[in-house]
Design a protein around this motif. Structure first.
Motif, PDB file in Angstrom:
ATOM      1  N   GLY A  55       0.826  -1.195   0.000  1.00 58.20           N
ATOM      2  CA  GLY A  55       0.000   0.000   0.000  1.00 58.20           C
ATOM      3  C   GLY A  55       0.865   1.250   0.000  1.00 58.20           C
ATOM      4  N   TRP A  56       0.213   2.401  -0.154  1.00 60.82           N
ATOM      5  CA  TRP A  56       0.921   3.675  -0.144  1.00 60.82           C
ATOM      6  C   TRP A  56       1.449   4.008   1.241  1.00 60.82           C
ATOM      7  N   ASP A  57       2.603   4.650   1.284  1.00 59.89           N
ATOM      8  CA  ASP A  57       3.024   5.370   2.473  1.00 59.89           C
ATOM      9  C   ASP A  57       2.352   6.733   2.369  1.00 59.89           C
ATOM     10  N   THR A  58       1.225   6.860   3.021  1.00 59.37           N
ATOM     11  CA  THR A  58       0.400   8.058   2.849  1.00 59.37           C
ATOM     12  C   THR A  58       0.968   9.265   3.587  1.00 59.37           C
ATOM     13  N   ILE A  59       1.937   9.031   4.442  1.00 59.30           N
ATOM     14  CA  ILE A  59       2.605  10.142   5.132  1.00 59.30           C
ATOM     15  C   ILE A  59       3.659  10.754   4.205  1.00 59.30           C
ATOM     16  N   THR A  60       4.543   9.912   3.701  1.00 58.20           N
ATOM     17  CA  THR A  60       5.617  10.387   2.820  1.00 58.20           C
ATOM     18  C   THR A  60       5.069  11.013   1.554  1.00 58.20           C
ATOM     19  N   HIS A  61       4.020  10.413   0.996  1.00 58.76           N
ATOM     20  CA  HIS A  61       3.496  10.841  -0.310  1.00 58.76           C
ATOM     21  C   HIS A  61       2.228  11.685  -0.188  1.00 58.76           C
ATOM     22  N   LYS A  62       2.009  12.277   0.964  1.00 55.90           N
ATOM     23  CA  LYS A  62       0.779  13.034   1.202  1.00 55.90           C
ATOM     24  C   LYS A  62       0.557  14.115   0.146  1.00 55.90           C
ATOM     25  N   ASP A  63       1.540  14.961  -0.093  1.00 52.17           N
ATOM     26  CA  ASP A  63       1.347  16.082  -1.016  1.00 52.17           C
ATOM     27  C   ASP A  63       1.126  15.598  -2.445  1.00 52.17           C
ATOM     28  N   PHE A  64       1.881  14.566  -2.845  1.00 52.12           N
ATOM     29  CA  PHE A  64       1.729  13.986  -4.182  1.00 52.12           C
ATOM     30  C   PHE A  64       0.310  13.456  -4.370  1.00 52.12           C
ATOM     31  N   LEU A  65      -0.166  12.689  -3.400  1.00 53.42           N
ATOM     32  CA  LEU A  65      -1.505  12.109  -3.495  1.00 53.42           C
ATOM     33  C   LEU A  65      -2.580  13.186  -3.431  1.00 53.42           C
ATOM     34  N   LYS A  66      -2.380  14.158  -2.586  1.00 48.27           N
ATOM     35  CA  LYS A  66      -3.367  15.229  -2.435  1.00 48.27           C
ATOM     36  C   LYS A  66      -3.565  15.988  -3.743  1.00 48.27           C
ATOM     37  N   ASP A  67      -2.470  16.266  -4.442  1.00 51.47           N
ATOM     38  CA  ASP A  67      -2.573  16.979  -5.725  1.00 51.47           C
ATOM     39  C   ASP A  67      -3.356  16.166  -6.752  1.00 51.47           C
ATOM     40  N   ILE A  68      -3.055  14.874  -6.838  1.00 46.56           N
ATOM     41  CA  ILE A  68      -3.743  14.015  -7.805  1.00 46.56           C
ATOM     42  C   ILE A  68      -5.220  13.879  -7.454  1.00 46.56           C
ATOM     43  N   ILE A  69      -5.503  13.676  -6.194  1.00 49.44           N
ATOM     44  CA  ILE A  69      -6.892  13.505  -5.752  1.00 49.44           C
ATOM     45  C   ILE A  69      -7.707  14.766  -6.012  1.00 49.44           C
TER      46      ILE A  69
END
Length: 238
Positions: free
Chosen positions: A104-118
């Motif tokens: 699964g995603w490391d949602t802490i490390t990749h928070k900003d990346f995921l937030k932009d896509i979402i």
């Protein structure tokens, strides 16, 4: 009732083995819906070794239930889902060379990346889900990205179930689902779920909205037939 979304990647693998159009992926998708499944899932990969990007486009004309596209959000993938506008996009951190999803995603490390896509996907009216391990920290990190749902990565549960350690194997999923629901997240699940282990998972994990099942379901269909297997899953998910 927890919804069943059928992953049809393996149908595409079988078709591609001979280079023709047998089995016909679009007809199979339509039949799966006719047999009672509430969704169709595909997971195109960059090498198109099973689902092709054109399949994703063609399926928009066929799928009448929920249409879920999974994948690593590289630019080509994002362009595809913005073009096809499926019901749901499930973001999965696949490396290019993996055979199947394995983390699964490391949602802490990749928070900003995921937030932009979402943010981009939701602006187009596409529901978003993040593939995560069943840990409180990763669930809380997912909530901070603005995602609508999470998909719990269930390989560890399936392994524990096979080893007759189901109570220990399910514990982290119960906790993760409880936390996710308290944070306003919808809960999906998938990977290595099967007719053997799905009922226990569904009965124990609260607030479960959807399961995505492909490999096991297609393998079981070799023995029981696709229509029968879908009916068997639907009965276990009631």
């Amino acid at each position: 009732m927890t919804h069943l979304s059928v992953n049809i990647n393996k149908i595409a693998t079988l078709r591609n083995a001979r280079g023709g159009n047998m089995p016909n992926l679009l007809k199979v998708a339509a039949d799966i819906e006719r047999f009672g499944a509430e969704g169709i899932t595909i997971h195109p990969r960059p090498d198109e070794r099973h689902i092709r990007y054109q399949d994703a486009r063609d399926l928009t004309k066929v799928v009448t239930t929920e249409y879920n596209i999974e994948g690593n959000p590289n630019p080509k993938f994002i362009d595809l889902v913005l073009e096809t506008k499926p019901t749901q996009v499930t973001l999965v951190p696949d490396a290019v060379d993996v055979l199947t999803s394995n983390a699964g995603w490391d949602t802490i490390t990749h928070k900003d990346f995921l937030k932009d896509i979402i943010t981009t996907l939701k602006a187009k009216g596409i529901r978003t889900s993040i593939f995560v391990n069943a840990t409180t920290k990763m669930v809380e990190g997912a909530a901070a990205t603005g995602t609508d749902r999470i998909e719990l990565y269930t390989e560890s549960y399936a392994k524990a179930y096979d080893e007759n350690n189901r109570q220990d194997g399910i514990a982290s999923f119960i906790e993760a689902a409880t936390v996710a629901h308290s944070l306003g997240l919808g809960i999906n699940a998938g990977h290595d779920l099967s007719l053997d282990n799905i009922k226990y998972f569904k009965d124990k994990v609260p607030h479960l909205l959807e399961v995505s099942i492909g490999h096991a379901l297609i393998c079981e269909s070799l023995y029981f037939g696709l229509e029968n297997v879908i009916s068997m899953y639907l009965n276990k998910l009631k």
